[in-house]
Design a protein around this motif. Structure first.
Motif, PDB file in Angstrom:
ATOM      1  N   PHE D  67      -7.633   2.466  -7.432  1.00 22.40           N
ATOM      2  CA  PHE D  67      -6.959   1.262  -7.910  1.00 22.40           C
ATOM      3  C   PHE D  67      -6.439   1.538  -9.312  1.00 22.40           C
ATOM      4  O   PHE D  67      -7.185   1.979 -10.174  1.00 22.40           O
ATOM      5  CB  PHE D  67      -7.924   0.068  -7.982  1.00 22.40           C
ATOM      6  N   PRO D  79      -3.274   0.830   0.679  1.00 23.18           N
ATOM      7  CA  PRO D  79      -3.696   0.340   1.999  1.00 23.18           C
ATOM      8  C   PRO D  79      -3.189   1.248   3.122  1.00 23.18           C
ATOM      9  O   PRO D  79      -2.192   1.958   2.962  1.00 23.18           O
ATOM     10  CB  PRO D  79      -3.064  -1.056   2.090  1.00 23.18           C
ATOM     11  N   ARG D  80      -3.903   1.206   4.241  1.00 24.77           N
ATOM     12  CA  ARG D  80      -3.548   2.044   5.385  1.00 24.77           C
ATOM     13  C   ARG D  80      -2.508   1.333   6.258  1.00 24.77           C
ATOM     14  O   ARG D  80      -2.611   0.119   6.450  1.00 24.77           O
ATOM     15  CB  ARG D  80      -4.786   2.206   6.300  1.00 24.77           C
ATOM     16  N   MET D 136      -0.158  -4.547  -5.329  1.00 27.33           N
ATOM     17  CA  MET D 136      -1.054  -5.557  -4.780  1.00 27.33           C
ATOM     18  C   MET D 136      -0.972  -6.794  -5.668  1.00 27.33           C
ATOM     19  O   MET D 136      -1.284  -6.723  -6.854  1.00 27.33           O
ATOM     20  CB  MET D 136      -2.505  -5.058  -4.803  1.00 27.33           C
ATOM     21  N   ARG D 137      -0.601  -7.935  -5.109  1.00 23.55           N
ATOM     22  CA  ARG D 137      -0.615  -9.175  -5.868  1.00 23.55           C
ATOM     23  C   ARG D 137      -1.445 -10.195  -5.116  1.00 23.55           C
ATOM     24  O   ARG D 137      -1.173 -10.440  -3.930  1.00 23.55           O
ATOM     25  CB  ARG D 137       0.805  -9.680  -6.098  1.00 23.55           C
ATOM     26  N   GLY D 139      -2.779 -12.963  -3.080  1.00 18.54           N
ATOM     27  CA  GLY D 139      -2.113 -14.012  -2.324  1.00 18.54           C
ATOM     28  C   GLY D 139      -0.718 -13.671  -1.842  1.00 18.54           C
ATOM     29  O   GLY D 139      -0.099 -14.453  -1.128  1.00 18.54           O
ATOM     30  N   SER D 140      -0.203 -12.491  -2.257  1.00 14.92           N
ATOM     31  CA  SER D 140       1.154 -12.114  -1.836  1.00 14.92           C
ATOM     32  C   SER D 140       1.105 -10.993  -0.816  1.00 14.92           C
ATOM     33  O   SER D 140       0.080 -10.361  -0.617  1.00 14.92           O
ATOM     34  CB  SER D 140       1.976 -11.635  -3.033  1.00 14.92           C
ATOM     35  N   LYS D 141       2.240 -10.739  -0.202  1.00 16.42           N
ATOM     36  CA  LYS D 141       2.348  -9.611   0.707  1.00 16.42           C
ATOM     37  C   LYS D 141       2.231  -8.314  -0.080  1.00 16.42           C
ATOM     38  O   LYS D 141       2.663  -8.227  -1.233  1.00 16.42           O
ATOM     39  CB  LYS D 141       3.718  -9.637   1.415  1.00 16.42           C
ATOM     40  N   LEU D 142       1.657  -7.313   0.549  1.00 12.82           N
ATOM     41  CA  LEU D 142       1.597  -5.991  -0.071  1.00 12.82           C
ATOM     42  C   LEU D 142       3.010  -5.426  -0.111  1.00 12.82           C
ATOM     43  O   LEU D 142       3.744  -5.513   0.869  1.00 12.82           O
ATOM     44  CB  LEU D 142       0.695  -5.085   0.760  1.00 12.82           C
TER      45      LEU D 142
END
Lengths: 171, 171, 171, 171
Positions: D67, D79-80, D136-137, D139-142
């Motif tokens: 991270f 993420p995978r 990475m945010r 609550g948001s989409k990756l």
């Protein structure tokens, strides 16, 4: 683990030796990603997995098998009857944990382990496990059995004595 | 958890009220394969996952969120400070478990849940969790905070009162 | 899993039959906290646990046991030889997942399951599992064996036929 | 993963280079009890946890963070999007596994890792992971983002080059 810190915590003034633990073992492991949760910290369940692995490492260090298969086909192991954990502070992914596990008490059929977790000298958690020696039969109830004297001797061996036991690499 | 209480419960088929639990909830789940171990039975850790999920189901049933994100960006949740479980008998893959969870006590910042697991009326395990309401800030220490009166009221709602709370499907 | 097939499914709102799946089953489950990680989303491993549980639910729905113990003491089960999962979008704690599992192919000793995960109609993940029927002997190598015709018939039963199979509550 | 390649590797004692892997790392771990199931063997999911930890160990060995929190508050991780595993033979509680992980390919936003598991020289499993660098945010989409050249260089560093990177103990 700082002995001072451990003593303060107990308020009774007890570090590792003052706890009157019998056999004990220090180990270390890094927090893996699987052990974290969406709160961003280690999930509380992970400490139980780590305690179990420390217990197994302690057993191996004195030449004991976690599962014993005897010649007559019977099998013995150590299911838990009671476990608990108190949490002092959070740890996160990647942190390295110092784990100290000791034998706090041995009864006729049970062993009580205590386990202390620290990160960089900071208290993280303290756990306790009571495992009972049982005859395991597929599909049957677990049957508690007395702990043989040789196993008691190994589990309560001092560091010096422990070196005499032939560690066994098997599980 | 007093054995007497457990005995009463088994004898009467009730016991929930005799425990003087405040809010409570019954749920049921089947043992999944992931929860078993090479001893052929459920791994002791699984009960902690099930307790946690039962706690969350109890919260949802009275319209509470496990994670609360406030308008000012602050976030609150319920990390555990102490958990324990006593095991009475083994369960196996595919068994269906009856789970009864109740609020045993509420302090200024903490909630104590007790949880009873049964399989076909046979005692399987009894667990206890102390969760503390905390302000969660990424990278900071968890900070215990007082539990608002509305949340206390919801957690200790009787079955009748509970129906008045608008359950919320969010997590 | 071919994108075309996925496209068909999305476009028509059906797809189950267009996949030429044989037996299939729809189920639903809520994301539990244990399945999340410190990235705040579901850990990728959770989908494999969910696929396995869906597979077991499909087997139970047609009266099959995941573990079969025969009268002569032999035991049969379905270890995996190959699994995969493709991830389309993230899901979070508390989300409800729609899971569709189907039998994509059956060979002499193996069954190939495909599994589609959705959240509120949004594609989340698609998985694939190849399980092989094996004779399980403690301490021995797993030995692949042919799938009996009755089991093939049950696994590939249409919805109408499936209702004729006496579902069995055992595991 | 072609069997020939695996054969070459076994025969020559090398194979790592023949796979045309870029950066790679060997590690070893013992099967813990938590990773077993009621079939008496390691649960198939465990290999995904081990792959992930090996991937993280590889990243740490070249001074990369799993991270990354940047000064502007943005956070990046991996993420995978796709994972798979093929199983060759079973392993059991207490077995020691040799794990070899390597970078098979790097695209604009993705890294493909391959992972080989062995026990005492016997093939156990082979896995494959495609991870995508994402912003990475909460609550948001990756959001997939390009991999910086410095990170590409570190991930594909030869053993000799790798020694020049300052490994970082942070996660």
């Amino acid at each position: 683990m700082k002995r001072e810190a451990a003593g303060d915590r107990d308020a009774s003034g007890g570090g590792e030796s003052q706890r009157a633990w019998k056999g004990s073992l220090k180990t270390r492991r890094r927090v893996e990603f699987r052990d974290t949760d969406a709160a961003g910290i280690v999930h509380f369940s992970a400490f139980f997995f780590w305690m179990e692995s420390a217990e197994h490492e302690l057993m191996r260090s004195v030449g004991l098998h976690v599962f014993e298969r005897h010649l007559d086909g019977s099998e013995y192991s150590w299911p838990r009857v009671s476990v608990s954990c108190d949490y002092r502070s959070a740890v996160r992914f990647g942190d390295e944990l110092d784990i100290l596990i000791g034998v706090a008490a041995i009864g006729r059929t049970s062993v009580t382990y205590e386990c202390v977790f620290e990160h960089n000298g900071r208290a993280v958690a303290e756990g306790r496990v009571v495992a009972v020696r049982c005859l395991m039969r597929p599909g049957s109830k677990l049957e508690p059995v007395g702990i043989p004297a040789d196993i008691v001797a190994r589990l309560t061996a001092s560091d010096a004595e422990r070196k005499q036991h032939q560690p066994d690499s098997a599980s």
